[in-house]
Design a protein around this motif. Sequence first.
Motif, PDB file in Angstrom:
ATOM      1  N   GLY A   1      -6.458 -15.668   2.887  1.00 26.68           N
ATOM      2  CA  GLY A   1      -5.248 -16.213   3.467  1.00 26.68           C
ATOM      3  C   GLY A   1      -4.087 -15.292   2.943  1.00 26.68           C
ATOM      4  N   GLN A   2      -4.256 -13.928   2.746  1.00 24.59           N
ATOM      5  CA  GLN A   2      -3.288 -13.378   2.315  1.00 24.59           C
ATOM      6  C   GLN A   2      -2.934 -12.224   3.274  1.00 24.59           C
ATOM      7  OE1 GLN A   2      -4.752 -11.820  -1.375  1.00 24.59           O
ATOM      8  NE2 GLN A   2      -4.521 -13.938  -2.497  1.00 24.59           N
ATOM      9  N   GLN A   3      -1.741 -11.537   3.011  1.00 26.24           N
ATOM     10  CA  GLN A   3      -1.571 -10.342   3.741  1.00 26.24           C
ATOM     11  C   GLN A   3      -0.576  -9.471   3.041  1.00 26.24           C
ATOM     12  OE1 GLN A   3      -0.041 -12.466   7.255  1.00 26.24           O
ATOM     13  NE2 GLN A   3       2.148 -12.365   6.489  1.00 26.24           N
ATOM     14  N   LEU A   4      -0.661  -8.283   3.792  1.00 29.80           N
ATOM     15  CA  LEU A   4       0.086  -7.046   3.063  1.00 29.80           C
ATOM     16  C   LEU A   4       1.643  -7.404   3.570  1.00 29.80           C
ATOM     17  CD1 LEU A   4      -1.962  -3.690   3.795  1.00 29.80           C
ATOM     18  CD2 LEU A   4      -1.615  -4.719   1.529  1.00 29.80           C
ATOM     19  N   ASP A   5       2.549  -7.126   2.637  1.00 26.33           N
ATOM     20  CA  ASP A   5       3.831  -7.017   2.936  1.00 26.33           C
ATOM     21  C   ASP A   5       4.383  -5.646   3.701  1.00 26.33           C
ATOM     22  OD1 ASP A   5       4.443  -9.666   2.096  1.00 26.33           O
ATOM     23  OD2 ASP A   5       3.521  -8.917   0.393  1.00 26.33           O
ATOM     24  N   ALA A   6       3.887  -4.380   3.164  1.00 28.18           N
ATOM     25  CA  ALA A   6       4.553  -3.296   3.437  1.00 28.18           C
ATOM     26  C   ALA A   6       3.569  -1.929   3.195  1.00 28.18           C
ATOM     27  CB  ALA A   6       5.750  -2.868   2.605  1.00 28.18           C
ATOM     28  N   VAL A   7       3.737  -0.955   3.993  1.00 29.04           N
ATOM     29  CA  VAL A   7       2.810   0.164   3.536  1.00 29.04           C
ATOM     30  C   VAL A   7       3.881   1.197   3.443  1.00 29.04           C
ATOM     31  CG1 VAL A   7       1.268   1.963   4.539  1.00 29.04           C
ATOM     32  CG2 VAL A   7       0.844  -0.603   4.721  1.00 29.04           C
ATOM     33  N   LEU A   8       3.783   2.020   2.244  1.00 32.98           N
ATOM     34  CA  LEU A   8       5.160   2.810   2.063  1.00 32.98           C
ATOM     35  C   LEU A   8       4.345   4.338   2.339  1.00 32.98           C
ATOM     36  CD1 LEU A   8       7.246   2.404  -0.783  1.00 32.98           C
ATOM     37  CD2 LEU A   8       7.950   2.473   1.472  1.00 32.98           C
ATOM     38  N   ASP A   9       4.978   5.000   3.396  1.00 31.65           N
ATOM     39  CA  ASP A   9       4.489   6.297   3.618  1.00 31.65           C
ATOM     40  C   ASP A   9       5.108   7.385   3.174  1.00 31.65           C
ATOM     41  OD1 ASP A   9       3.213   8.539   4.819  1.00 31.65           O
ATOM     42  OD2 ASP A   9       4.351   8.200   6.847  1.00 31.65           O
ATOM     43  N   LEU A  10       4.635   8.157   2.193  1.00 31.23           N
ATOM     44  CA  LEU A  10       5.492   9.100   1.471  1.00 31.23           C
ATOM     45  C   LEU A  10       5.222  10.385   2.025  1.00 31.23           C
ATOM     46  CD1 LEU A  10       4.981   8.460  -2.317  1.00 31.23           C
ATOM     47  CD2 LEU A  10       6.815   7.687  -0.934  1.00 31.23           C
TER      48      LEU A  10
ATOM     49  N   VAL B   1       0.944  -1.167  -0.048  1.00 28.56           N
ATOM     50  CA  VAL B   1       0.136  -0.128  -0.160  1.00 28.56           C
ATOM     51  C   VAL B   1       0.960   1.289   0.068  1.00 28.56           C
ATOM     52  CG1 VAL B   1      -1.615   1.406   1.435  1.00 28.56           C
ATOM     53  CG2 VAL B   1      -1.886  -1.247   1.366  1.00 28.56           C
ATOM     54  N   LEU B   2       0.670   2.137  -1.018  1.00 25.62           N
ATOM     55  CA  LEU B   2       1.424   3.585  -1.139  1.00 25.62           C
ATOM     56  C   LEU B   2       0.257   4.394  -0.507  1.00 25.62           C
ATOM     57  CD1 LEU B   2       3.972   3.849  -2.318  1.00 25.62           C
ATOM     58  CD2 LEU B   2       2.856   4.452  -4.440  1.00 25.62           C
ATOM     59  N   VAL B   3       0.806   5.277   0.754  1.00 29.45           N
ATOM     60  CA  VAL B   3       0.004   6.406   0.980  1.00 29.45           C
ATOM     61  C   VAL B   3       0.930   7.421   1.137  1.00 29.45           C
ATOM     62  CG1 VAL B   3       0.801   5.723   3.527  1.00 29.45           C
ATOM     63  CG2 VAL B   3      -1.683   6.694   3.231  1.00 29.45           C
ATOM     64  N   GLY B   4       0.115   8.668   0.947  1.00 32.12           N
ATOM     65  CA  GLY B   4       0.822   9.935   1.053  1.00 32.12           C
ATOM     66  C   GLY B   4      -0.476  11.213   0.583  1.00 32.12           C
ATOM     67  N   PRO B   5      -0.051  12.396   1.034  1.00 29.46           N
ATOM     68  CA  PRO B   5      -0.809  13.278   0.662  1.00 29.46           C
ATOM     69  C   PRO B   5      -1.161  13.745  -1.038  1.00 29.46           C
ATOM     70  CG  PRO B   5       1.110  14.286   1.452  1.00 29.46           C
ATOM     71  CD  PRO B   5       1.243  12.859   1.659  1.00 29.46           C
ATOM     72  N   PRO B   6      -2.154  14.229  -1.311  1.00 26.19           N
ATOM     73  CA  PRO B   6      -2.259  14.465  -2.770  1.00 26.19           C
ATOM     74  C   PRO B   6      -1.079  15.238  -3.154  1.00 26.19           C
ATOM     75  CG  PRO B   6      -3.880  15.728  -1.479  1.00 26.19           C
ATOM     76  CD  PRO B   6      -3.154  14.797  -0.486  1.00 26.19           C
ATOM     77  N   GLY B   7      -0.524  14.628  -4.426  1.00 28.68           N
ATOM     78  CA  GLY B   7       0.700  15.382  -5.088  1.00 28.68           C
ATOM     79  C   GLY B   7       1.940  14.712  -4.287  1.00 28.68           C
ATOM     80  N   ALA B   8       2.136  13.974  -3.702  1.00 33.63           N
ATOM     81  CA  ALA B   8       3.056  13.538  -2.821  1.00 33.63           C
ATOM     82  C   ALA B   8       4.142  12.599  -4.044  1.00 33.63           C
ATOM     83  CB  ALA B   8       2.985  12.337  -1.848  1.00 33.63           C
ATOM     84  N   GLY B   9       3.445  12.237  -4.957  1.00 32.90           N
ATOM     85  CA  GLY B   9       4.081  11.315  -6.078  1.00 32.90           C
ATOM     86  C   GLY B   9       3.737  10.151  -6.229  1.00 32.90           C
ATOM     87  N   LYS B  10       2.595   9.578  -5.384  1.00 30.31           N
ATOM     88  CA  LYS B  10       2.189   8.203  -5.427  1.00 30.31           C
ATOM     89  C   LYS B  10       2.163   7.481  -6.867  1.00 30.31           C
ATOM     90  CE  LYS B  10      -1.599   9.177  -3.190  1.00 30.31           C
ATOM     91  NZ  LYS B  10      -1.519  10.757  -3.225  1.00 30.31           N
ATOM     92  N   GLY B  11       1.347   8.427  -7.605  1.00 29.86           N
ATOM     93  CA  GLY B  11       1.098   7.672  -9.052  1.00 29.86           C
ATOM     94  C   GLY B  11       2.505   7.570  -9.787  1.00 29.86           C
TER      95      GLY B  11
ATOM     96  N   ALA C   1       0.377  -0.294  13.849  1.00 27.16           N
ATOM     97  CA  ALA C   1       0.476  -1.249  14.705  1.00 27.16           C
ATOM     98  C   ALA C   1       0.500  -2.380  14.407  1.00 27.16           C
ATOM     99  CB  ALA C   1      -1.181  -1.241  15.281  1.00 27.16           C
ATOM    100  N   GLN C   2       0.402  -2.845  12.981  1.00 26.63           N
ATOM    101  CA  GLN C   2       0.704  -4.229  12.409  1.00 26.63           C
ATOM    102  C   GLN C   2       2.308  -4.222  11.948  1.00 26.63           C
ATOM    103  OE1 GLN C   2      -2.175  -5.012   9.208  1.00 26.63           O
ATOM    104  NE2 GLN C   2      -3.813  -4.119  10.515  1.00 26.63           N
ATOM    105  N   GLY C   3       3.103  -3.167  12.318  1.00 25.70           N
ATOM    106  CA  GLY C   3       4.362  -3.329  12.053  1.00 25.70           C
ATOM    107  C   GLY C   3       4.703  -3.187  10.565  1.00 25.70           C
ATOM    108  N   LEU C   4       3.918  -2.358   9.756  1.00 28.74           N
ATOM    109  CA  LEU C   4       3.934  -2.618   8.279  1.00 28.74           C
ATOM    110  C   LEU C   4       4.431  -1.292   7.774  1.00 28.74           C
ATOM    111  CD1 LEU C   4       0.587  -4.440   7.170  1.00 28.74           C
ATOM    112  CD2 LEU C   4       2.969  -5.315   7.007  1.00 28.74           C
TER     113      LEU C   4
END
Length: 216
Positions: free
Chosen positions: A104-113, A4-14, A189-192
């Motif tokens: 039976g899946q899980q996220l591997d990482a959340v990247l916060d820009l 999951v990529l997270v960050g404010p509008p215009g951060a450069g997620k796309g 809290a999930q350490g991601l």
Amino acid sequence: MRIVLVGPPGAGKGTQAAFLAENLSIPHISTGDLFRANISQGTPLGKQAQEYMRAGQLVPDEVTIGMAKDRMSAPDAESGFLLDGFPRNLAQAQALDGALKEEGQQLDAVLDLEVPEDEVVKRIAGRRICRADSSHVFHVEYSAPKQDGVCDVCGGELYQRDDDREETVRKRLAVYHSETEPIIDHYRAQGLVTTISALGEVAEVTARAMRALGRD
Ligand code: AP5
Ligand code: MG
């Protein structure tokens, strides 16, 4: 990988998602791009989403969660995906957690820009996107197209997004702080969560992101 990529509008997620998805051979799933494609095709879903997007508000969860799950269950997303702009509030994060658990899946990482607000404003003011494919993103100053108004990738017409007016950008930023930021704590809290700076050259940020994902 499921990211999951997270960050404010215009951060450069796309912008980052395009490179990361290619490097990692996973599809880039942007709910904003999906909504814009529906709007340009005039679908009922697009009609529902349009007024919320214009106002800088979130499209209701009933519409968004179904659309995102649908896209995630496509064959190309079986072994991973990079989510850009979803989840965007706690209800969506919980729906995603539930959907992954069922498989039976899980996220591997959340990247916060992370990026300062004045830079966000500059990035959005100069952004131009392709009418044929809104994942083709340019900036009049920072990553100018070779020919003014024409997409380097596919030759499509470049335009300024409807929701990139200053007033709407301010609303989107407020919505980001109140609705989306809480998901960072949810995933922390999930350490991601890894927070990286989104300042600097596009390639520098990509390298930082790959390092954060343990893929440098
Ligand atoms: P969405 O399309 O997701 O927009 P957003 O989150 O506001 O983010 P942006 O696309 O504006 O910015 P970005 O971070 O992708 O930056 P970009 O790479 O383009 O959502 C739009 C709307 O859809 C929402 O407001 C909502 O209404 C609805 N929606 C979407 N998802 C939803 C959901 N889950 N639930 C409910 N509603 C939802 O970069 C910006 C500019 O900066 C570009 O010009 C780029 O060239 C430039 N740039 C990028 N990186 C750099 C760099 N390192 N240096 C210099 N310039 C750079
Ligand atoms: Mg985007």
